[in-house]
Design a protein around this motif. Structure first.
Motif, PDB file in Angstrom:
ATOM      1  N   VAL A 434       5.281 -18.022 -15.689  1.00 41.18           N
ATOM      2  CA  VAL A 434       5.992 -17.363 -16.792  1.00 41.18           C
ATOM      3  C   VAL A 434       5.186 -16.250 -17.451  1.00 41.18           C
ATOM      4  CG1 VAL A 434       7.117 -19.585 -17.265  1.00 41.18           C
ATOM      5  CG2 VAL A 434       5.179 -18.861 -18.685  1.00 41.18           C
ATOM      6  N   ARG A 435       3.922 -16.097 -17.119  1.00 45.21           N
ATOM      7  CA  ARG A 435       3.020 -15.338 -17.984  1.00 45.21           C
ATOM      8  C   ARG A 435       2.997 -13.829 -17.764  1.00 45.21           C
ATOM      9  NH1 ARG A 435       0.829 -18.584 -21.367  1.00 45.21           N
ATOM     10  NH2 ARG A 435       0.535 -20.766 -20.796  1.00 45.21           N
ATOM     11  N   ASP A 436       3.731 -13.333 -16.787  1.00 46.23           N
ATOM     12  CA  ASP A 436       3.610 -11.913 -16.447  1.00 46.23           C
ATOM     13  C   ASP A 436       4.826 -11.077 -16.823  1.00 46.23           C
ATOM     14  OD1 ASP A 436       1.049 -12.281 -15.309  1.00 46.23           O
ATOM     15  OD2 ASP A 436       1.983 -13.099 -13.512  1.00 46.23           O
ATOM     16  N   GLY A 437       5.723 -11.611 -17.622  1.00 45.69           N
ATOM     17  CA  GLY A 437       6.914 -10.868 -18.021  1.00 45.69           C
ATOM     18  C   GLY A 437       7.994 -11.825 -18.472  1.00 45.69           C
ATOM     19  N   LEU A 438       9.242 -11.524 -18.117  1.00 46.40           N
ATOM     20  CA  LEU A 438      10.360 -12.415 -18.417  1.00 46.40           C
ATOM     21  C   LEU A 438      10.792 -13.109 -17.131  1.00 46.40           C
ATOM     22  CD1 LEU A 438      12.527 -10.216 -20.829  1.00 46.40           C
ATOM     23  CD2 LEU A 438      10.818 -11.962 -21.408  1.00 46.40           C
ATOM     24  N   LEU A 439      11.041 -14.394 -17.224  1.00 42.01           N
ATOM     25  CA  LEU A 439      11.424 -15.209 -16.077  1.00 42.01           C
ATOM     26  C   LEU A 439      12.832 -15.750 -16.284  1.00 42.01           C
ATOM     27  CD1 LEU A 439      10.815 -16.877 -13.457  1.00 42.01           C
ATOM     28  CD2 LEU A 439       9.836 -18.630 -14.979  1.00 42.01           C
ATOM     29  N   LEU A 440      13.658 -15.655 -15.259  1.00 45.76           N
ATOM     30  CA  LEU A 440      14.983 -16.255 -15.288  1.00 45.76           C
ATOM     31  C   LEU A 440      15.021 -17.365 -14.254  1.00 45.76           C
ATOM     32  CD1 LEU A 440      17.702 -15.753 -16.813  1.00 45.76           C
ATOM     33  CD2 LEU A 440      18.489 -14.598 -14.721  1.00 45.76           C
ATOM     34  N   LEU A 441      15.166 -18.587 -14.718  1.00 50.22           N
ATOM     35  CA  LEU A 441      15.319 -19.738 -13.840  1.00 50.22           C
ATOM     36  C   LEU A 441      16.805 -20.038 -13.700  1.00 50.22           C
ATOM     37  CD1 LEU A 441      12.544 -22.173 -15.164  1.00 50.22           C
ATOM     38  CD2 LEU A 441      12.495 -20.832 -13.048  1.00 50.22           C
ATOM     39  N   THR A 442      17.282 -20.145 -12.481  1.00 48.17           N
ATOM     40  CA  THR A 442      18.715 -20.335 -12.272  1.00 48.17           C
ATOM     41  C   THR A 442      18.981 -21.609 -11.484  1.00 48.17           C
ATOM     42  OG1 THR A 442      18.936 -19.226 -10.127  1.00 48.17           O
ATOM     43  CG2 THR A 442      18.848 -17.818 -12.082  1.00 48.17           C
ATOM     44  N   THR A 443      20.174 -22.124 -11.655  1.00 50.62           N
ATOM     45  CA  THR A 443      20.617 -23.265 -10.845  1.00 50.62           C
ATOM     46  C   THR A 443      21.380 -22.805  -9.614  1.00 50.62           C
ATOM     47  OG1 THR A 443      22.610 -23.437 -12.211  1.00 50.62           O
ATOM     48  CG2 THR A 443      20.736 -24.826 -12.809  1.00 50.62           C
ATOM     49  N   THR A 444      21.729 -21.505  -9.571  1.00 49.33           N
ATOM     50  CA  THR A 444      22.531 -20.991  -8.454  1.00 49.33           C
ATOM     51  C   THR A 444      21.783 -19.972  -7.613  1.00 49.33           C
ATOM     52  OG1 THR A 444      23.436 -19.177  -9.785  1.00 49.33           O
ATOM     53  CG2 THR A 444      24.632 -21.277  -9.817  1.00 49.33           C
ATOM     54  N   GLY A 445      20.818 -19.258  -8.211  1.00 45.63           N
ATOM     55  CA  GLY A 445      20.080 -18.232  -7.498  1.00 45.63           C
ATOM     56  C   GLY A 445      20.793 -16.903  -7.415  1.00 45.63           C
ATOM     57  N   SER A 446      21.930 -16.772  -8.091  1.00 45.51           N
ATOM     58  CA  SER A 446      22.741 -15.556  -7.952  1.00 45.51           C
ATOM     59  C   SER A 446      22.602 -14.600  -9.140  1.00 45.51           C
ATOM     60  CB  SER A 446      24.216 -15.940  -7.796  1.00 45.51           C
ATOM     61  OG  SER A 446      24.666 -16.674  -8.924  1.00 45.51           O
ATOM     62  N   SER A 447      21.849 -14.974 -10.173  1.00 47.62           N
ATOM     63  CA  SER A 447      21.746 -14.130 -11.358  1.00 47.62           C
ATOM     64  C   SER A 447      20.775 -12.978 -11.138  1.00 47.62           C
ATOM     65  CB  SER A 447      21.294 -14.965 -12.563  1.00 47.62           C
ATOM     66  OG  SER A 447      22.238 -15.968 -12.859  1.00 47.62           O
ATOM     67  N   ARG A 448      20.925 -11.929 -11.956  1.00 47.34           N
ATOM     68  CA  ARG A 448      20.015 -10.786 -11.937  1.00 47.34           C
ATOM     69  C   ARG A 448      19.387 -10.631 -13.315  1.00 47.34           C
ATOM     70  NH1 ARG A 448      22.920  -5.535  -9.934  1.00 47.34           N
ATOM     71  NH2 ARG A 448      20.743  -4.824 -10.070  1.00 47.34           N
ATOM     72  N   LEU A 449      18.184 -10.073 -13.336  1.00 52.52           N
ATOM     73  CA  LEU A 449      17.477  -9.855 -14.583  1.00 52.52           C
ATOM     74  C   LEU A 449      17.038  -8.398 -14.626  1.00 52.52           C
ATOM     75  CD1 LEU A 449      16.308 -11.081 -17.168  1.00 52.52           C
ATOM     76  CD2 LEU A 449      14.256 -11.694 -15.891  1.00 52.52           C
ATOM     77  N   GLU A 450      17.708  -7.617 -15.460  1.00 52.06           N
ATOM     78  CA  GLU A 450      17.386  -6.198 -15.601  1.00 52.06           C
ATOM     79  C   GLU A 450      16.723  -5.982 -16.956  1.00 52.06           C
ATOM     80  OE1 GLU A 450      20.876  -3.895 -14.928  1.00 52.06           O
ATOM     81  OE2 GLU A 450      21.146  -4.595 -12.867  1.00 52.06           O
ATOM     82  N   THR A 451      15.472  -5.546 -16.916  1.00 47.07           N
ATOM     83  CA  THR A 451      14.706  -5.374 -18.143  1.00 47.07           C
ATOM     84  C   THR A 451      13.569  -4.401 -17.902  1.00 47.07           C
ATOM     85  OG1 THR A 451      13.202  -6.488 -19.686  1.00 47.07           O
ATOM     86  CG2 THR A 451      13.429  -7.476 -17.514  1.00 47.07           C
ATOM     87  N   SER A 452      13.139  -3.724 -18.957  1.00 44.84           N
ATOM     88  CA  SER A 452      11.991  -2.830 -18.843  1.00 44.84           C
ATOM     89  C   SER A 452      10.700  -3.612 -18.655  1.00 44.84           C
ATOM     90  CB  SER A 452      11.891  -1.961 -20.101  1.00 44.84           C
ATOM     91  OG  SER A 452      11.857  -2.781 -21.268  1.00 44.84           O
ATOM     92  N   ALA A 453      10.659  -4.849 -19.132  1.00 45.59           N
ATOM     93  CA  ALA A 453       9.494  -5.702 -18.923  1.00 45.59           C
ATOM     94  C   ALA A 453       9.504  -6.222 -17.488  1.00 45.59           C
ATOM     95  CB  ALA A 453       9.523  -6.862 -19.916  1.00 45.59           C
ATOM     96  N   PRO A 454       8.360  -6.638 -16.965  1.00 49.29           N
ATOM     97  CA  PRO A 454       8.340  -7.173 -15.603  1.00 49.29           C
ATOM     98  C   PRO A 454       9.287  -8.371 -15.466  1.00 49.29           C
ATOM     99  CG  PRO A 454       6.107  -6.737 -16.361  1.00 49.29           C
ATOM    100  CD  PRO A 454       7.000  -6.554 -17.543  1.00 49.29           C
ATOM    101  N   PRO A 455      10.280  -8.286 -14.552  1.00 49.79           N
ATOM    102  CA  PRO A 455      11.246  -9.376 -14.420  1.00 49.79           C
ATOM    103  C   PRO A 455      10.942 -10.274 -13.214  1.00 49.79           C
ATOM    104  CG  PRO A 455      12.137  -7.418 -13.398  1.00 49.79           C
ATOM    105  CD  PRO A 455      10.716  -7.079 -13.841  1.00 49.79           C
ATOM    106  N   ARG A 456      11.391 -11.506 -13.298  1.00 48.00           N
ATOM    107  CA  ARG A 456      11.276 -12.415 -12.163  1.00 48.00           C
ATOM    108  C   ARG A 456      12.455 -13.381 -12.213  1.00 48.00           C
ATOM    109  NH1 ARG A 456       5.706 -15.645 -10.566  1.00 48.00           N
ATOM    110  NH2 ARG A 456       6.215 -15.986  -8.368  1.00 48.00           N
ATOM    111  N   VAL A 457      13.126 -13.574 -11.089  1.00 51.75           N
ATOM    112  CA  VAL A 457      14.245 -14.507 -10.998  1.00 51.75           C
ATOM    113  C   VAL A 457      13.907 -15.533  -9.926  1.00 51.75           C
ATOM    114  CG1 VAL A 457      16.703 -14.798 -10.530  1.00 51.75           C
ATOM    115  CG2 VAL A 457      15.894 -12.731 -11.691  1.00 51.75           C
ATOM    116  N   LEU A 458      13.969 -16.802 -10.291  1.00 47.36           N
ATOM    117  CA  LEU A 458      13.697 -17.894  -9.357  1.00 47.36           C
ATOM    118  C   LEU A 458      14.760 -18.963  -9.524  1.00 47.36           C
ATOM    119  CD1 LEU A 458       9.842 -18.305  -9.911  1.00 47.36           C
ATOM    120  CD2 LEU A 458      10.936 -17.277  -7.915  1.00 47.36           C
TER     121      LEU A 458
END
Length: 507
Positions: A434-458
């Motif tokens: 979690v420490r390098d930006g914003l993290l999106l944890l999903t139950t489906t894996g289909s979401s997107r994370l658009e942000t100026s900060a470093p994003p990560r989707v898992l």
């Protein structure tokens, strides 16, 4: 885009060290200032560090604190010679980190110093007393003797005695001092069975009407705190043998070595502001608590983390400067809660008048016979992370109302504002992701994370995590801040941009 202007950290204690290391981890240049000529490795001082603080230190390479610290698991509370209750730490996430370790502050500082020495972005300057702070819309000017330093922002970690700098910032530091004093001794001795337990005694025969607290530390060392009268004379006790007799009443005739001793009077104080323009206040400079519950350094280090990620987001251009006001919103609320909890403990430990003393004795007597009374016995609620459920950065979830403080040693169910469990994932721990930006944890894996900060989707599936670890429901996405706190739990992908905007701006 970051222009390379440094951030100043004023105060090279553990909170200042942590702040500097976290800022450097975000790629920011740091000038770390201290008025002292160098490190003073004296006494144990702050010894209890809880899991979430250890997690922060591991993120900057100071994992030796974990390995060298003594992990204790059980807290026992006694009244005279009978045990009233005990509790052990809960670990719903099955973290690889212990719930708590005891290690002397001086050793913690040594390890953090070594991490700082290996970090080229940190410029350490001893013998630099900051006497004046001035600021405008473009930066902060610090006066150190005949030198002036120009920095982008400053984090004031200069401790309780930074009254002059607080006054220049227009910050008040209201509170109270407690009359009773506390004798603290570090002893090296062999005490079989006590190595992993914290022991708290109300009214033992060897300290009538007062308390004794015993903490195990590394290398067969024990920290013992006696509550003593206001007129207690430590030097006289040591000379005439009363100190040895006091120790013998606990240890018996075992051999021991007195490593260090000191006498303290505790205070409860809180700054009225923790952000003044481009200056943030952290640690003892912003709040002082009685130590029962170990909420001092365990609150100061989260101050450092909160300040560091928000300064980084602003300086890198990922968030507007208004994000910094939420540092005050969140950490001042945390300070007030810690103040409420520790002040209540001190009122129980040192009742202010005869009527309160009488009620306390009656409660302790009743608790011996009635387990239902035990919940009202206050020997110090141990440090826990503050839960940002009311933060302007948190998107509420009506289906997950915050139930309030859980029982001693327990953690609330994950949800908006709550820190995520530090559960194992392939190759490490969930918190490490979690420490390098914003993290999106999903139950489906289909979401997107658009942000100026470093994003990560898992997805939880690709992490091999059971959704029950978070209490996640099908179709949900969990937005996690860089400090591991849940910013939002979302069921509609169209609401993700709104939640991201909120966590970056507080609106």
């Amino acid at each position: 885009m970051y222009d390379g202007t440094p951030v100043a950290v004023i105060g090279n204690g553990p909170v200042g060290q942590t702040t500097a290391l976290l800022l450097a981890r975000w790629g920011l240049r740091v000038i770390l200032l201290d008025q002292r000529p160098g490190r003073e490795a004296v006494g144990s001082k702050s010894i209890c560090q809880q899991r979430d603080v250890l997690d922060i230190w591991c993120s900057v390479g100071a994992d030796r604190i974990v390995h060298e610290g003594l992990a204790w698991t059980t807290a026992r509370t006694f009244y005279r010679d009978r045990e009233l209750f005990s509790w052990s730490f809960a670990d719903p996430g099955r973290s690889a980190l212990p719930a708590c370790v005891n290690i002397s502050q001086s050793r913690t500082e040594e390890i953090l110093d070594e991490c700082i020495a290996a970090q080229p972005l940190i410029d350490v300057r001893w013998n630099h007393e900051v006497t004046e702070i001035a600021q405008d819309s473009s930066g902060v000017t610090l006066t150190c003797g005949s030198d002036e330093l120009q920095v982008a922002y400053a984090v004031l970690c200069a401790g309780a005695k930074a009254e002059s700098l607080r006054r220049q910032l227009g910050v008040t530091f209201a509170g109270e001092s407690f009359d009773d004093r506390f004798l603290i001794c570090d002893l090296r001795a062999d005490l079989p069975g006590w190595e992993t337990e914290r022991r708290f005694y109300f009214d033992p025969v060897w300290n009538p009407d007062r308390q004794v607290l015993i903490h195990p530390c590394p290398d067969s060392t024990y920290r013992i705190d006696w509550q003593v009268p206001e007129d207690f004379d430590a030097d006289a006790e040591r000379v005439d043998g009363r100190l040895d007799a006091r120790i013998r009443m606990i240890l018996g005739d075992r051999p021991y070595e007195l490593v260090w001793q000191s006498v303290y009077r505790f205070q409860s104080r809180c700054a009225d502001r923790m952000r003044v323009g481009r200056v943030l206040l952290a640690g003892d400079c912003a709040h002082l608590y009685a130590p029962f519950g170990a909420r001092g350094l365990n609150s100061g280090v989260p101050d450092a983390e909160n300040a560091a990620w928000k300064l980084a987001f602003v300086l890198h251009g990922w968030a507007p400067e208004t994000l910094l006001e939420t540092y005050h919103d969140e950490r001042h609320a945390a300070a007030l809660e810690n103040l409420e909890i520790t002040s209540a403990t001190m009122r129980f430990l040192a009742p202010p008048d005869k009527a309160h003393w009488t009620r306390r004795r009656a409660l302790l007597d009743a608790a011996l016979a009635d387990p239902a009374k035990v919940a009202d016995v206050d020997s110090g609620r141990f440090a826990e992370p503050f839960w940002y459920v009311d933060s302007p950065l948190t998107t509420p979830d009506p289906t997950r109302p915050f139930p309030g403080r859980p029982p001693r040693g327990q953690l609330p169910t994950p949800g908006p504002g709550i820190i995520i469990p530090d559960t194992p994932v392939p190759g490490g721990r969930l918190r490490e992701l979690v420490r390098d930006g914003l993290l999106l944890l999903t139950t489906t894996g289909s979401s997107r994370l658009e942000t100026s900060a470093p994003p990560r989707v898992l997805s939880l599936t690709e992490l091999g995590l059971d959704a029950s670890v978070l209490g996640a429901r099908p179709g949900e996405s969990w937005l996690i801040r860089p400090d591991g706190h849940v910013a939002a739990v979302l069921t509609d992908s169209q609401s993700i941009p709104t939640a991201v905007h909120r966590v970056l701006t507080g609106s």
